[in-house]
Every structure is written in structure tokens, then in C-alpha cells.
Write an enzyme that holds these catalytic residues in place. Structure first.
Site, PDB file in Angstrom:
ATOM      1  CB  SER A 138       3.884   0.507  -3.153  1.00  0.00           C
ATOM      2  OG  SER A 138       3.863  -0.549  -2.235  1.00  0.00           O
ATOM      3  CG  LEU A 139       9.733  -1.799  -2.366  1.00  0.00           C
ATOM      4  CD1 LEU A 139      10.137  -1.645  -0.900  1.00  0.00           C
ATOM      5  CD2 LEU A 139       9.936  -3.235  -2.820  1.00  0.00           C
TER       6      LEU A 139
END
Length: 770
Positions: A386-387
Site C-alpha cells: 500500500s502506502l
């Protein structure tokens, strides 16, 4: 342990009355058959009558006369959750090492011994009975040398007794075996009562409350517990030991929030699961290579940056809490603790904190791993979820390769030497911290080597820490980097139609094809935007306004491969204004990149269309770890092929019928315009459309084989999609969130990583037997 008058030094009491013996026979018969109704009372019995023909005397009487053998201990560690406590066994290899260390301490009188266990990720202090994590922060867990175990009727697993309790039980068991006298009662000061009926049946009775010695009513005891001697007599899964040899190391960076899956587990627990999956796949898909000693294992280590951002050092949680509304408190807490990480990464101050934390953790873990594995000669890869994948993308984009590093070393490194520490702090308005730094014998050179956590330990607040580190590191860079020259000319390039930026770079003497963008001076006082290389954040307008300018630290190793799980990299690059990635671009220090995602992941975006936009390519389908497609996908493909075959057969039949029909006399057909019938034109168009579709399909297949995906992954494909499960295909919206968090337990994902790692080592994957 309290004792009563009787045999063996007063350990056992005298024989009870006949009434008590009747109660014992009834109770023990119900226990032997597994019947323990709620109204069944538990008696307190000293010794049964010799003439009794209870069921216990019929259970394995040969074992009652077997000679006494000392119990074999096994070592366990305690895992405490929110409301539960469980004891888990070490592997047999680790347990043997702990037992040997325990023996040496007892025999030689050593103060303590430290034993590395679980792939050297934990250290056990044997005498202290504590297990400490090596690579991450974790509360020490209790360790126990276990020989006796118990389980109640509502318990799911056996629990080990404390070592002192087990020692007393073992001594009573030894005396019972030696004297061949059973059905004895053992009383403990805590109120527990253990009855040794025979070697195969031993029960523990828990008192409801405090009682005196004269109380012998069965109603004042709870249900009995089953007692077992030795780990071999209980149902517990002892894990297999991990191979000593480590072939490769993978650092894994989490995304937003402290939890990484739907069970709200931390990055440490999720990486533990991923490591277990990989070990299982190595045993099944690289079995022969393991037996031949070609394959050891892959070590996966977590990298946690969330705690540094939300800890006491930044104080951001308190600041956010002051402005948070009191309504829907749980939802707002989730938003503050999770979703706000996206905004923090776009903040100049907190983005620098995140990047510094990730880079420093990488370097710390790498150095620590090399210290604990001095024989390791393998390579390192990185994983971002994800991030975390975006953080890694930006960090790897802003690394310097060897030629740039040599240039920075051979040139004038900085202007720090001409200034003293006092002058530097005065210039920054931080002269009050001069004594603090001088007390630690810090000069400017050693200050440049400090991390944020080092200055935090000295009691310097966050703001002054950032100012000091930002100034020192910026001044330590080579002159051309400080003045805004390109440190990475190979970065993702824009089309050379940006004339304004080209003119600016031509005036600075830079080649027009290798430009990067400068930043305007920011009005934010907390961050200095003095002409830094901003990496990927570029736009067609010449200046990426509002983008964050970050001083990216350098890693002490060159990653072999970068794996992105459920990554929003493509979306962020597009939002930053980057329309296309130059096919010739590659990370300066990392030569391979894989973008792995689930088809229903709402956060994931593709990368390949930003490199090759003229061809619409489907992503590469990740094979199932059992060597086949999932059945519902095979069925879907079969139905698609059947429909295409049916369509082609119908068109072929029409074509044949028309050819037969066209051989009729022309006068029998109604004339059409231009001497061509309408039916003929329609069928020719249909035939032409079919031929065109077949032709375009063959061209597309050729393009799939011949297309080059640029150098970001060495010319290979980048986007890889998982196969959805059958239940997920019924409603993709229902499983959207789960799809974003599925990678930690995905065998298909783990096998793709292992295949890439061991292909580079020249070890081929084996097809497991079905």
C-alpha cells in the site's frame, strides 16, 4: 506443597472410609469414560481400598510395572493477547539448544546463557527465563521448561504447569512408579489436589474457594482437569526448525495504520505469517534443492514506521486529538490513526520523518542482520504494501548509484569543516543545545552521522532535531547536488516538449534530455525548500507546485528486487502530473520491480500503461501455487472458448451456405445496387469482420510476445495479478477491503517472490506432486 501422614515421607494420606471409596469409584469411572455432568461432584480421596475393582486398575497394568524413566522436558514460550494467554512450543532444535544451555548452567554454575532461537530473531536468557526480540521492539515473553501439562474440559489445548509445580509432580510420580503404589492424593498449598490413579490417568481437582483440611465434601471441588506427563503425551504441534543457511533477506514495509489485516494484527505478526508460508513453499517446491543443500531459507523482516510517526516524539496525535470532534469517536479514532497517514506523507515535515524512519530502519536491520549472520553473502530485496510501496518507490528513485557516490566522495564533500559546531547552532538559532551536544563529544562530522532517534535520546525536541539534521545533511552533499543539479539523470523523464524547463537547464549547462525540476522557495518555515532533487514529482507545466521537497537518505545496500503489494504508485504519479515513465528509466540501485495486486483491490493501480501506452496489455496472471488455474477461472475460459468456437462454427456454416447459394443462376436473385446483392454484401462484411478479428488477435498475440516493458524490470513484465478465489468472484465489492489485505497469507504471492529470488540464484522451481 503440603503433605499428610502416610507413606513416602508423608506425601500421601491414609486410606479413606468405604463411603469415600465408593465416591472415588463413581467419579473415576465417569472420568475414564469422559462423562462429567454438571452435577457430578469431585471427591477428595487419599488412597483407595486394595480390594477395589475400579476401572483404573484395568487401564494398561503392564505400564504400572515399567521402570521409572526421567521425563524429557520441552521448552515453551508465552504469548499474551488482549484477553488470552497461550503457550507455544519451540522447535525441537531450539528446545534442545535451550536444554543444553540449562544443563551447562546447572552443572558449571554459569551466571546466565543467551541462546538464539527462531532463526536468530529472538534471544532467550535461559536463567532469566525471558525471550527478547532482536530486530524489533516487543515486550519480553516468559519462557518455561515444561514437563507436566493440564487441560480442563473447556480448554482447547494443554497448558504447562510452572516448573516448581512440575518438579513436585515428577517426584511424586517417581515414588509411585518405584513403589508401584497408585491412587494417591497430592495436596498443594494453593488448594489444588492431584490424584495419581495410574500412570495413564492422573487428574487435578481445583477448589472452589479456600477450605480447611477437614473439609472433604466433593461438592466443594470443581470439574477435574486432565494431567499429562511429557510433551509426547499431549496433542501439540511442534514446529519444524528453520534451516541455518539464509539465502536472501527481504525487508517488508507496511502501509497506512498500525494494523495490516482484518484481524488488526501488526506488521510483525503479518510478516511472521508470510515467513511461515514461504518456509512451507520451500519444503514443497524446492524439496530436492533443500535436500541437496542448494536452498536454505529466505529471511523476512518487518519495517515499522507508524510508531515513529505517531509516537511521543512528534506529538502529532495530541495535536490532532485536540481538534477532533467528540461524535462518532471510534470512526474518528480510526481515521486519525490510519487514513491520516496519507496526508502525513504529503506533508513536508512528516514526510521527512517517514522517509528517515524507513531508511534508518533499513540500514539498522541490515547491519544487525550481518552481525548475527557473519557468513551471509546473499542479496537483499524490499517489499512495500500500500502506502509503503510508494515510500519505497520515492526512496529508491532518489538513491545514488556507485558512479554518483564516487563523484560525491572525490569532490568537495561539504563546507562543514570551515564552521564550528557553535557557529552552526548560532546560525540556526539553536545555541541552547550546544552544551548538550558537547557533553556527548559531538562535532559536525559526527553530527552528520546521527539519526533522529540519537538526538531524541539527548532530549532535543522534534523541531530543533529536524533543523539540525536537515542543515547538516544538506551541507554534507556535493556542491552540484546542493545547487539543484541532477543527482539522478536517469529518473523518470518527461517528453522534451517542456521548453521552459529545458531553457532553464540549458542555461545551467545540463543536457536537455536529462533535466530535473527546481523548487520555488516555500513560505513554510519548518522546511527548507532550497533546490533539491525531488525525484518523481514532475509535471508538464515545468514546476510541480505543492509537491514535497525531501532530503532522501541513502541506503547502505543495493536492493536486488522491489516488490509492491496492492500499490497506489501509478495513481500518485499521475496525480503528481507524471503522464509517462521513460522506457529507459531504471532505479539507480535496484534493477527489478514487480507490481503485484489482487483484481478486486481498490487501492491498487497498474504501472505498465504508463510505460507502454500504445498497446493495451492484460497483466500477467500469477500461477496458482499448486500449478494450475483456479477451477472457476478454467471454467470461465472454457465457456469463453466454447462461445468463440460456436460463433466461428455458425459463421462458417453461413459462409458455406452462401457459397452454395451463390452458385445459383444470377437471374434468380434480386439485384442489388452496383450489381451486388445486399445479402452478399452482408455476408462478406461478416466474413471480413471475422477475418479481421482473427488477424487482429494474431497480431495482439505477437505483440504480447514481442513487447518490451522498458528497463524498470529489466525489460520483463511488471504488472502481476492474483487469481481471485471462487467465493470472491460472486461479489467483488464485498471482498474489496479483504482483497487489499490478502497478500500476507497468499501462497501465490509468496511463491512469486521465491521464484524470482531463486531464479537469480540459478535454482529452478519444482512442480509439487498433486
Amino acid at each position: 506443597m503440603s503433605t499428610s501422614e502416610g507413606e513416602e515421607g508423608g506425601l500421601f494420606r491414609a486410606a479413606p472410609s468405604d463411603n469415600s471409596q465408593d465416591l472415588l469409584d463413581k467419579s473415576t469411572k465417569s472420568v475414564a469414560t469422559g462423562s462429567t455432568p454438571e452435577d457430578q461432584a469431585s471427591p477428595v480421596v487419599d488412597e483407595a481400598s486394595p480390594s477395589s475393582a475400579s476401572s483404573f486398575e484395568m487401564l494398561d497394568m503392564e505400564s504400572a510395572h515399567a521402570p521409572y524413566q526421567e521425563v524429557q522436558p520441552h521448552w515453551f514460550f508465552c504469548r499474551r493477547a488482549d484477553d488470552s494467554t497461550s503457550w507455544l512450543p519451540f522447535s525441537r532444535e531450539d528446545s534442545d539448544k535451550l536444554e543444553n544451555a540449562f544443563t551447562n548452567i546447572s552443572d558449571e554454575g554459569e551466571e546466565d546463557a543467551v541462546v538464539a532461537v527462531e532463526g536468530q530473531r529472538y534471544d532467550v536468557h535461559v536463567k532469566e527465563r525471558k525471550r527478547y526480540a532482536v530486530y524489533w521492539e516487543q515486550v519480553p515473553s516468559e519462557v518455561r521448561r515444561c514437563t507436566w501439562f493440564y487441560k480442563g474440559d473447556k480448554d482447547t489445548r494443554f497448558m504447562p504447569y510452572p516448573e516448581d509445580f512440575s518438579k513436585d509432580l515428577e517426584e511424586a510420580y517417581r515414588k509411585a512408579v518405584t513403589s508401584d503404589e497408585w491412587k494417591k492424593k497430592l495436596d498443594f498449598p494453593t488448594g489444588e489436589t492431584v490424584i495419581l490413579h495410574n500412570p495413564k490417568l492422573i487428574m487435578q481437582y481445583q477448589p472452589i474457594g479456600l477450605q480447611d483440611d477437614w473439609v472433604s465434601s466433593p461438592t466443594e471441588h470443581t470439574r477435574p482437569r486432565t494431567v499429562k506427563r511429557g510433551v509426547d503425551n499431549i496433542s501439540v504441534e511442534i514446529p519444524d526448525g528453520e534451516p541455518e543457511k539464509v539465502d536472501h533477506v527481504v525487508f517488508m514495509v507496511h502501509g497506512i495504520g498500525p494494523a495490516c489485516d482484518l484481524r488488526f494484527r501488526s506488521i510483525i505478526q503479518c510478516v511472521n505469517d508470510f515467513r511461515s508460508v514461504s518456509l512451507s513453499l520451500l519444503a514443497s517446491h524446492y524439496k530436492r534443492a533443500q535436500q541437496e543443500g542448494q536452498v536454505g531459507r529466505v529471511e523476512f523482516l518487518p519495517v515499522n514506521w507508524h510508531s515513529a510517526l505517531h509516537g511521543d516524539a512528534t506529538g502529532v496525535d495530541e495535536d490532532i486529538q485536540r481538534i477532533t470532534l467528540p461524535s462518532i469517536s471510534r470512526l474518528r479514532h480510526f481515521t486519525n490513526d490510519t487514513l491520516l497517514d496519507l496526508f502525513f506523507y504529503n506533508s513536508p515535515t512528516y514526510c521527512q520523518t517517514i522517509v528517515d524512519t524507513v531508511a534508518s530502519e533499513f540500514n539498522r536491520l541490515h547491519v544487525l542482520f550481518k552481525q548475527r549472520h557473519p557468513e551471509f553473502s546473499g542479496t537483499v530485496s524490499v517489499v512495500g504494501h500500500s502506502l509503503g510501496s510508494l515510500i519505497l518507490f520515492d526512496l529508491l528513485t532518489n538513491q545514488r548509484d556507485e558512479s554518483q557516490a564516487r563523484q560525491g566522495i572525490s569532490g568537495e564533500p561539504c563546507h562543514l569543516n570551515c564552521n564550528t559546531l557553535e557557529q552552526t547552532l548560532n546560525r540556526l538559532g539553536l545555541q541552547q543545545y550546544l552544551d548538550v551536544l558537547q557533553n556527548e563529544n559531538l562535532d559536525l562530522e559526527s553530527l552528520a552521522l546521527c539519526r533522529d532517534s540519537d538526538l531524541k535520546d539527548l532530549g532535543i525536541p522534534l523541531g530543533p532535531r529536524k533543523k539540525i539534521l536537515n542543515y547538516v545533511r544538506r551541507k554534507w552533499l556535493p556542491e552540484d547536488c546542493r545547487m539543484g543539479a541532477v543527482c539522478q539523470a536517469q529518473g523518470p523523464q518527461l517528453q522534451p516538449e517542456v521548453t521552459s524547463t529545458q531553457d532553464a537547464n540549458e542555461s545551467s549547462g545540463l543536457p536537455p534530455q536529462q533535466f530535473q525540476l527546481h523548487r520555488p522557495q516555500s513560505v513554510t518555515s519548518a522546511v527548507d525548500y532550497e533546490y533539491f532533487d525531488v525525484g518523481i514529482g514532475q509535471t508538464n507545466g515545468g514546476i510541480a507546485k505543492g509537491q514535497v521537497s525531501i532530503d532522501y537518505p541513502q541506503l547502505e545496500f543495493h536492493p536486488q528486487t522491489f516488490f509492491a503489494f496492492g500499490s497506489p504508485i501509478g495513481m500518485f504519479l499521475t496525480v503528481r502530473g507524471l503522464k509517462r515513465i521513460d522506457p529507459n528509466y531504471t532505479f539507480p540501485t535496484c534493477k527489478s520491480f514487480y507490481n503485484i495486486y489482487h483484481p478486486y483491490d481498490p487501492v491498487a493501480y497498474r504501472i505498465e500503461p504508463m510505460i507502454v501506452s500504445e498497446v493495451d496489455l492484460e497483466p500477467m496472471l500469477i500461477p496458482h501455487h499448486k500449478g494450475r488455474k483456479r477451477m472457476h477461472l478454467e471454467l470461465k475460459d472454457s465457456l469463453t472458448r466454447m462461445s468463440m468456437d460456436l460463433k466461428n462454427n455458425v459463421l462458417g456454416s453461413l459462409r458455406t451456405a452462401w457459397q452454395s447459394f451463390a452458385r445459383l443462376p444470377v437471374a434468380a436473385l434480386p439485384p442489388g445496387e452496383g450489381g451486388e446483392t445486399t445479402t452478399e454484401k452482408t455476408l462478406e462484411e461478416t466474413q471480413g469482420g471475422c477475418d479481421e478479428a482473427e488477424s487482429s488477435e494474431s497480431v495482439e498475440e505477437r505483440e504480447h510476445r514481442e513487447i518490451k516493458m522498458g528497463m524498470l524490470n529489466g525489460g520483463r513484465r511488471i504488472d502481476y495479478v492474483l487469481q481471485e478465489k471462487p467465493i470472491e468472484s460472486f461479489n467483488e465489492y464485498l471482498f474489496a477491503i479483504q482483497s487489499h489485505l490478502c497478500y500476507w497469507e497468499s501462497e501465490d504471492t509468496a511463491l512469486l517472490l521465491l521464484k524470482e529470488i531463486y531464479d537469480n540464484l540459478g535454482v529452478a522451481i519444482e512442480q509439487p506432486q498433486q
